[in-house]
Design an enzyme around this catalytic site. Sequence first.
Site, PDB file in Angstrom:
ATOM      1  N   CYS A 137       0.941  -1.338   0.517  1.00  0.00           N
ATOM      2  CA  CYS A 137       0.123   0.296  -0.240  1.00  0.00           C
ATOM      3  C   CYS A 137       0.590   1.549   0.260  1.00  0.00           C
ATOM      4  O   CYS A 137       1.213   1.544   0.598  1.00  0.00           O
ATOM      5  CB  CYS A 137      -0.658  -0.491   1.043  1.00  0.00           C
ATOM      6  N   CYS A 140      -0.037   3.986   2.288  1.00  0.00           N
ATOM      7  CA  CYS A 140      -0.097   3.830   3.412  1.00  0.00           C
ATOM      8  C   CYS A 140       1.274   3.737   4.372  1.00  0.00           C
ATOM      9  O   CYS A 140       1.197   4.803   5.224  1.00  0.00           O
ATOM     10  CB  CYS A 140      -0.650   2.202   3.511  1.00  0.00           C
ATOM     11  N   ASP A 141       2.493   3.459   3.830  1.00  0.00           N
ATOM     12  CA  ASP A 141       2.905   3.299   3.609  1.00  0.00           C
ATOM     13  C   ASP A 141       5.072   4.330   3.295  1.00  0.00           C
ATOM     14  O   ASP A 141       5.303   4.699   3.104  1.00  0.00           O
ATOM     15  CB  ASP A 141       3.788   1.934   4.077  1.00  0.00           C
TER      16      ASP A 141
END
Length: 315
Positions: A137, A140-141
């Site tokens: 992701c 996300c990261d």
Amino acid sequence: MTDTTTHDLIILGGGAAGLTAAIYATRAGIDALTIEQGAFGGQITTTDEVDNYPGIEGVSGAELGTKFQDHAENLGAKFAYDAISSVSFDEKESRFSLVGDEGTYQSKTLVYAAGATPRKAGFEGEDLFRGRGVSYCATCDGMFYTGKHVFIIGGGNSACEEAVFLSRFASDVTMIVRKDHLRAMSSGIRQVKQNEKITVRYLTSITRLEGETLPTSITFRDNVSGEEHVETFDPGSFGIFVSVGHVPQSGLVRDLVELSPDGSIVTDDSMATKTPGLFCAGDVRTKPLRQVITAAADGAIAATSSALFLGELII
């Protein structure tokens, strides 16, 4: 003992498909319950920016998912948080039963919108370093790789989108593409080629990731010659993002539906399956395009089909 609740319709999954189904079901006056085990909004919440949903420009995936849920709630839709472990159908009673950690749920109809999960690339060390150098992701990261080297496995639309997004943070982005071309829309390919921080290695695969607490070396394979070579890095100086598609989460109803070779669920145009009263919507379904707008359309059709099945709607 857990409580058992009974409804006309249960919607399993709180992504774009499930939330749209909740909106349409509520508007049709159906006693419907939408069950989600995680965060409402589904896969779209991991997308940094959505710029192809009609009428809503420059919105983040998380914001769009929240808008879907708020819309359903404002109409009076009912929600439950639970992890469903089994789905069964009583042919004699024409009734579905869903068993979860928090309770048992029964219904006359079911809209199955469980979505899909990221597909693994399959290289050695992928599981070992997941969350410690391997991610699925970008939104996300991505921030954790500010100023670092980033490799993206994949050559499709999502991989191109993630490459452009990650270029905001990383010092450089390298796409690892097993074929000799990108399999993305022309707009995505153009963005990749115009971005000076992105390079593409065609006909290449990653076969091994090694290290101790954090990975320190990547083994690359030339897909033409079969030759491999190893590149080493300082611990924590790079990351690998896997973007090679998703796996449909069809397991809970696999005995009640027809499955395509990739595990997705076969439906007709009304989202109906071979089991009466069972409709499927979203990324879990066999379809040519998996986008938030097609998931929403599926959800609208599935809820309408459920209402017709229940006799609550006449067209």
